[in-house]
Design an enzyme around this catalytic site. Structure first.
Site, PDB file in Angstrom:
ATOM      1  N   VAL A  34       0.677  -1.195  -0.019  1.00 48.04           N
ATOM      2  CA  VAL A  34       0.075   0.100   0.048  1.00 48.04           C
ATOM      3  C   VAL A  34       0.830   1.210  -0.074  1.00 48.04           C
ATOM      4  O   VAL A  34       0.671   2.065  -0.739  1.00 48.04           O
ATOM      5  CB  VAL A  34      -1.046   0.018   1.128  1.00 48.04           C
ATOM      6  CG1 VAL A  34      -1.731   1.301   1.137  1.00 48.04           C
ATOM      7  CG2 VAL A  34      -1.807  -1.418   1.364  1.00 48.04           C
ATOM      8  N   ALA A  74      10.073   6.195   5.636  1.00 47.15           N
ATOM      9  CA  ALA A  74      10.774   5.216   6.537  1.00 47.15           C
ATOM     10  C   ALA A  74      10.342   3.706   6.401  1.00 47.15           C
ATOM     11  O   ALA A  74       9.113   3.526   6.131  1.00 47.15           O
ATOM     12  CB  ALA A  74      10.537   5.298   8.027  1.00 47.15           C
ATOM     13  N   LYS A  82      -6.789  -1.628  10.132  1.00 47.58           N
ATOM     14  CA  LYS A  82      -7.751  -2.028  10.633  1.00 47.58           C
ATOM     15  C   LYS A  82      -7.874  -2.991  11.830  1.00 47.58           C
ATOM     16  O   LYS A  82      -8.549  -2.930  12.791  1.00 47.58           O
ATOM     17  CB  LYS A  82      -8.943  -2.780   9.637  1.00 47.58           C
ATOM     18  CG  LYS A  82      -8.292  -4.012   9.032  1.00 47.58           C
ATOM     19  CD  LYS A  82      -7.602  -3.705   7.865  1.00 47.58           C
ATOM     20  CE  LYS A  82      -6.888  -4.561   7.060  1.00 47.58           C
ATOM     21  NZ  LYS A  82      -6.939  -5.060   5.789  1.00 47.58           N
ATOM     22  N   VAL A 116     -11.488   0.019   5.425  1.00 43.52           N
ATOM     23  CA  VAL A 116     -12.311  -0.912   5.196  1.00 43.52           C
ATOM     24  C   VAL A 116     -12.837  -0.719   3.879  1.00 43.52           C
ATOM     25  O   VAL A 116     -13.015   0.370   3.132  1.00 43.52           O
ATOM     26  CB  VAL A 116     -13.775  -0.490   6.094  1.00 43.52           C
ATOM     27  CG1 VAL A 116     -14.689  -1.649   5.894  1.00 43.52           C
ATOM     28  CG2 VAL A 116     -13.168  -0.542   7.392  1.00 43.52           C
ATOM     29  N   GLY A 156      -0.830  -9.279  -3.654  1.00 43.51           N
ATOM     30  CA  GLY A 156      -0.568  -8.175  -2.443  1.00 43.51           C
ATOM     31  C   GLY A 156      -1.933  -7.967  -1.848  1.00 43.51           C
ATOM     32  O   GLY A 156      -2.104  -7.205  -1.135  1.00 43.51           O
ATOM     33  N   GLU A 204      -3.198 -10.338   4.141  1.00 43.88           N
ATOM     34  CA  GLU A 204      -2.535  -9.747   5.128  1.00 43.88           C
ATOM     35  C   GLU A 204      -1.328 -10.556   5.595  1.00 43.88           C
ATOM     36  O   GLU A 204      -0.994 -11.657   5.088  1.00 43.88           O
ATOM     37  CB  GLU A 204      -3.461  -9.934   6.506  1.00 43.88           C
ATOM     38  CG  GLU A 204      -4.590  -9.156   6.538  1.00 43.88           C
ATOM     39  CD  GLU A 204      -4.314  -7.727   6.243  1.00 43.88           C
ATOM     40  OE1 GLU A 204      -3.837  -7.145   7.056  1.00 43.88           O
ATOM     41  OE2 GLU A 204      -4.939  -7.097   5.300  1.00 43.88           O
ATOM     42  N   LYS A 252     -13.052  -5.172  10.036  1.00 43.52           N
ATOM     43  CA  LYS A 252     -13.727  -4.193   9.377  1.00 43.52           C
ATOM     44  C   LYS A 252     -15.049  -3.953  10.010  1.00 43.52           C
ATOM     45  O   LYS A 252     -15.547  -2.797  10.112  1.00 43.52           O
ATOM     46  CB  LYS A 252     -13.557  -4.515   7.904  1.00 43.52           C
ATOM     47  CG  LYS A 252     -12.195  -4.543   7.327  1.00 43.52           C
ATOM     48  CD  LYS A 252     -11.984  -5.187   6.079  1.00 43.52           C
ATOM     49  CE  LYS A 252     -10.528  -4.931   5.422  1.00 43.52           C
ATOM     50  NZ  LYS A 252     -10.602  -5.993   4.484  1.00 43.52           N
TER      51      LYS A 252
HETATM   52  P1  NDP Z   1       3.348  -4.875   3.634  1.00 50.64           P
HETATM   53  O1  NDP Z   1       3.683  -5.748   4.608  1.00 50.64           O
HETATM   54  O2  NDP Z   1       3.344  -5.004   2.028  1.00 50.64           O
HETATM   55  O3  NDP Z   1       3.992  -3.316   3.921  1.00 50.64           O
HETATM   56  C1  NDP Z   1       4.440  -2.974   5.199  1.00 50.64           C
HETATM   57  C2  NDP Z   1       5.811  -2.378   4.955  1.00 50.64           C
HETATM   58  O4  NDP Z   1       6.143  -1.755   6.338  1.00 50.64           O
HETATM   59  C3  NDP Z   1       7.075  -3.452   4.686  1.00 50.64           C
HETATM   60  O5  NDP Z   1       7.940  -2.885   3.722  1.00 50.64           O
HETATM   61  C4  NDP Z   1       7.687  -3.513   6.087  1.00 50.64           C
HETATM   62  O6  NDP Z   1       8.803  -3.931   5.805  1.00 50.64           O
HETATM   63  C5  NDP Z   1       7.555  -2.278   6.528  1.00 50.64           C
HETATM   64  N1  NDP Z   1       7.782  -2.114   8.298  1.00 50.64           N
HETATM   65  C6  NDP Z   1       7.363  -2.788   9.169  1.00 50.64           C
HETATM   66  N2  NDP Z   1       7.664  -2.375  10.005  1.00 50.64           N
HETATM   67  C7  NDP Z   1       8.165  -1.221  10.014  1.00 50.64           C
HETATM   68  C8  NDP Z   1       8.875  -0.468  10.940  1.00 50.64           C
HETATM   69  N3  NDP Z   1       8.899  -0.565  12.295  1.00 50.64           N
HETATM   70  N4  NDP Z   1       9.707   0.729  10.602  1.00 50.64           N
HETATM   71  C9  NDP Z   1       9.708   1.001   9.209  1.00 50.64           C
HETATM   72  N5  NDP Z   1       9.088   0.012   8.220  1.00 50.64           N
HETATM   73  C10 NDP Z   1       8.402  -1.186   8.771  1.00 50.64           C
HETATM   74  O7  NDP Z   1       1.767  -4.408   4.041  1.00 50.64           O
HETATM   75  P2  NDP Z   1       0.472  -3.861   3.180  1.00 50.64           P
HETATM   76  O8  NDP Z   1       1.040  -2.545   2.390  1.00 50.64           O
HETATM   77  O9  NDP Z   1       0.069  -5.010   2.317  1.00 50.64           O
HETATM   78  O10 NDP Z   1      -0.347  -3.439   4.184  1.00 50.64           O
HETATM   79  C11 NDP Z   1      -0.289  -2.085   5.090  1.00 50.64           C
HETATM   80  C12 NDP Z   1      -1.286  -1.787   5.799  1.00 50.64           C
HETATM   81  O11 NDP Z   1      -2.186  -1.433   5.041  1.00 50.64           O
HETATM   82  C13 NDP Z   1      -1.640  -2.980   6.917  1.00 50.64           C
HETATM   83  O12 NDP Z   1      -2.267  -2.466   7.904  1.00 50.64           O
HETATM   84  C14 NDP Z   1      -2.759  -3.623   6.109  1.00 50.64           C
HETATM   85  O13 NDP Z   1      -3.898  -4.468   6.676  1.00 50.64           O
HETATM   86  C15 NDP Z   1      -3.549  -2.578   5.374  1.00 50.64           C
HETATM   87  N6  NDP Z   1      -4.142  -2.915   4.247  1.00 50.64           N
HETATM   88  C16 NDP Z   1      -3.556  -3.382   3.157  1.00 50.64           C
HETATM   89  C17 NDP Z   1      -4.166  -3.595   2.015  1.00 50.64           C
HETATM   90  C18 NDP Z   1      -3.701  -4.508   1.003  1.00 50.64           C
HETATM   91  O14 NDP Z   1      -4.547  -4.741  -0.279  1.00 50.64           O
HETATM   92  N7  NDP Z   1      -2.544  -4.817   1.071  1.00 50.64           N
HETATM   93  C19 NDP Z   1      -5.602  -3.139   1.756  1.00 50.64           C
HETATM   94  C20 NDP Z   1      -6.395  -2.327   2.986  1.00 50.64           C
HETATM   95  C21 NDP Z   1      -5.290  -2.192   4.026  1.00 50.64           C
HETATM   96  P3  NDP Z   1       9.312  -5.494   5.893  1.00 50.64           P
HETATM   97  O15 NDP Z   1       8.784  -6.130   4.446  1.00 50.64           O
HETATM   98  O16 NDP Z   1      10.664  -5.618   6.286  1.00 50.64           O
HETATM   99  O17 NDP Z   1       8.724  -6.026   6.996  1.00 50.64           O
HETATM  100  N1  HSE Z   2      -6.138  -8.515   3.288  1.00 50.40           N
HETATM  101  C1  HSE Z   2      -7.041  -7.583   2.995  1.00 50.40           C
HETATM  102  C2  HSE Z   2      -8.207  -8.205   1.899  1.00 50.40           C
HETATM  103  C3  HSE Z   2      -6.682  -6.429   2.550  1.00 50.40           C
HETATM  104  O1  HSE Z   2      -7.856  -9.141   1.575  1.00 50.40           O
HETATM  105  O2  HSE Z   2      -9.271  -7.811   1.871  1.00 50.40           O
HETATM  106  C4  HSE Z   2      -7.602  -5.422   2.487  1.00 50.40           C
HETATM  107  O3  HSE Z   2      -8.181  -4.906   3.751  1.00 50.40           O
END
Ligand code: NDP
Ligand code: HSE
Length: 438
Positions: free
Chosen positions: A14, A43, A105, A132, A187, A190, A205
């Protein structure tokens, strides 16, 4: 204010979508906001991983504190996910007077009350459109578009991964594990995919939606949760024969007695719009007392759709900053101090129509033993199908019931499981025929 400066923590799926939009749509956003939105600092734990975005000119760090403590940053976006350190980061940013955007969420479902109270105390906003329904602007829709209504019910397909899996199992007969892997590669899933398949993400959600819809505190623990890992292809086939599709639904109703809030696989009429929401698409059917039914539909997960929702929050907060206002809209739709305390109803008290599948030994009298127990618990049968000949010493017996009390169903199924002629655990799926009229 010449420009609005933004800090981002978490450059994963994201985060990368958000960075792409803020960088590549800079001119478009400036035309809509009036001032430039500048992504100042990012970061992430791993800055070397290749990402499909040009980050030239942006300060990069592996230390999230550098973003949170940067006095120039007006809006902090948290996209690392999980409970800690995400909660600490958000609370620190609030204390530092920053506006916050998150898609987390899981964190809001469990610690949202603490976070929103801290935000109110420090006079900042915490926005969470992407938490959500991915890219669907349904939180703004409920908070603002439907503000005139008492919300009567919600029916949602709120997890892209689970819906992707059920769709591929239904339409292509693909096995569960392979489809889950595909959803992870895209992607959608979770970090811990059991959150997706066991209904936990959907319940996170729903916990947020229930608070927004009915003006009650967020209460994740009260939500009934069942996932899709027990769904077998044979149940999908039987559902189709009876004119239903199986969807993982988040369901909530407000009644005199309290609030229904439940997540479970549900058989819904195949012709209903929700039954035709496929793949990673999400949908939410909301009924307001003035507006009637409203259906929100769109991609519920993935880099760019979710990035779109996060940036919509950033723009909202940037517009507030430029006008010198904050907390224009209550975070959870109702003023925090004006919320009520309606109880969430126990599943045992609710009544549903059911689909049952028993694996039974093919001999005379089996059907009447099962029917006898169901009768004892006041469960009346609408139809019965006994299909095929013996497989591994058993044949499937499938029944649809009329409305029955959940507590009675649980006891009856336990008793049926104890019969010598029944093998394994009986399967049951709740049916929502109420959707025929919605
Ligand atoms: P990802 O795991 O793809 O991305 C998270 C990133 O944050 C990774 O690059 C991770 O690094 C980095 N990270 C973790 N901890 C730290 C830290 N302490 N400091 C700096 N960087 C850090 O997750 P998503 O992008 O899929 O999801 C992000 C959020 O969005 C979550 O809360 C998810 O529930 C929510 N979300 C996701 C959706 C989706 O479609 N993917 C849709 C809707 C909501 P590393 O890889 O090294 O752990
Ligand atoms: N893991 C969640 C899903 C991301 O598959 O719907 C969106 O919140």
């Amino acid at each position: 204010m010449e420009a609005v400066k933004i800090g981002l923590i978490g450059l994963g799926t994201v985060g990368t979508g958000v960075a792409k939009i803020l960088i590549e749509q800079k001119k478009l956003l400036e035309k809509k906001v009036g001032k430039p939105l500048i992504l100042k600092k990012i970061a992430d734990r791993d800055l070397k991983r290749p990402r499909p975005v040009d980050l030239t000119g942006i300060e990069l760090t592996t230390n999230a504190e550098e973003v949170i403590e940067d006095p120039e940053i007006d809006i902090l976006i948290e996209l690392i996910g999980g409970y800690e350190p995400a909660k600490t980061f958000i609370l620190k940013a609030i204390k530092n007077g920053k506006q916050v955007v998150t898609a987390n969420k899981a964190l809001l479902a469990l610690h949202g009350e603490e976070i929103f109270k801290a935000a109110a105390k420090h006079g900042v906003d915490v926005a969470f459109e992407a938490s959500v329904g991915g890219g669907i602007p349904l939180i703004k829709g409920i908070k603002e578009g439907l503000v005139a209504n008492n919300i009567l019910h919600l029916f949602g397909i709120l997890n892209g991964t689970a819906n992707y899996i059920l769709t591929k199992m239904t339409n292509e007969g693909m096995p569960f594990k392979i489809v889950l892997k595909e959803a992870q590669e895209k992607g959608y899933a979770e970090a811990d995919p059991t959150f997706d398949v066991e209904g936990i993400d959907t319940a996170h959600k729903l916990a947020i939606l229930v608070a927004l819809a009915y003006g009650v505190p967020i209460n994740f623990d009260a939500i009934y949760i069942e996932g899709i890992s027990q769904i077998e292809p044979i149940d999908i086939e039987f559902a189709q024969e009876f004119g239903y599709k199986i969807k993982l639904l988040a369901i909530s109703r407000s009644t005199e007695a309290g609030i229904e809030a439940r997540v479970h696989p549900t058989m819904i009429p195949a012709e209903h719009l929700l039954a035709n929401v496929n793949g990673a698409y999400n949908a939410l059917l909301v009924k307001g007392d003035a507006v009637g039914n409203v259906l929100f539909y769109g991609l519920g997960a993935g880099m760019m759709p979710t990035g779109s929702a996060v940036v919509s929050d950033v723009v909202d907060l940037a517009r507030n900053l430029i006008k010198g206002i904050n907390q224009r809209t209550p975070a959870l739709a109702f003023m925090l101090e004006k919320r009520g305390a309606k109880p969430i109803l126990s599943m045992d008290e609710l009544e549903f129509k059911y689909y049952f599948r028993f694996a039974a030994i093919d001999q005379p009298g089996v059907l009447s033993s099962i029917a006898g127990i169901l009768g004892k618990y006041n469960i009346s049968i609408e139809s019965v199908v006994q299909k095929g000949r013996e497989l591994n010493g058993a044949v499937p017996i499938v029944m649809l019931t009329h409305e029955a009390k959940e507590a009675n169903v649980k006891q009856a199924l336990k008793e049926i499981e104890g019969l010598d002629v029944v093998k394994g655990k009986p399967i049951f799926i709740r049916i929502e025929d109420s959707l025929r009229v919605e």
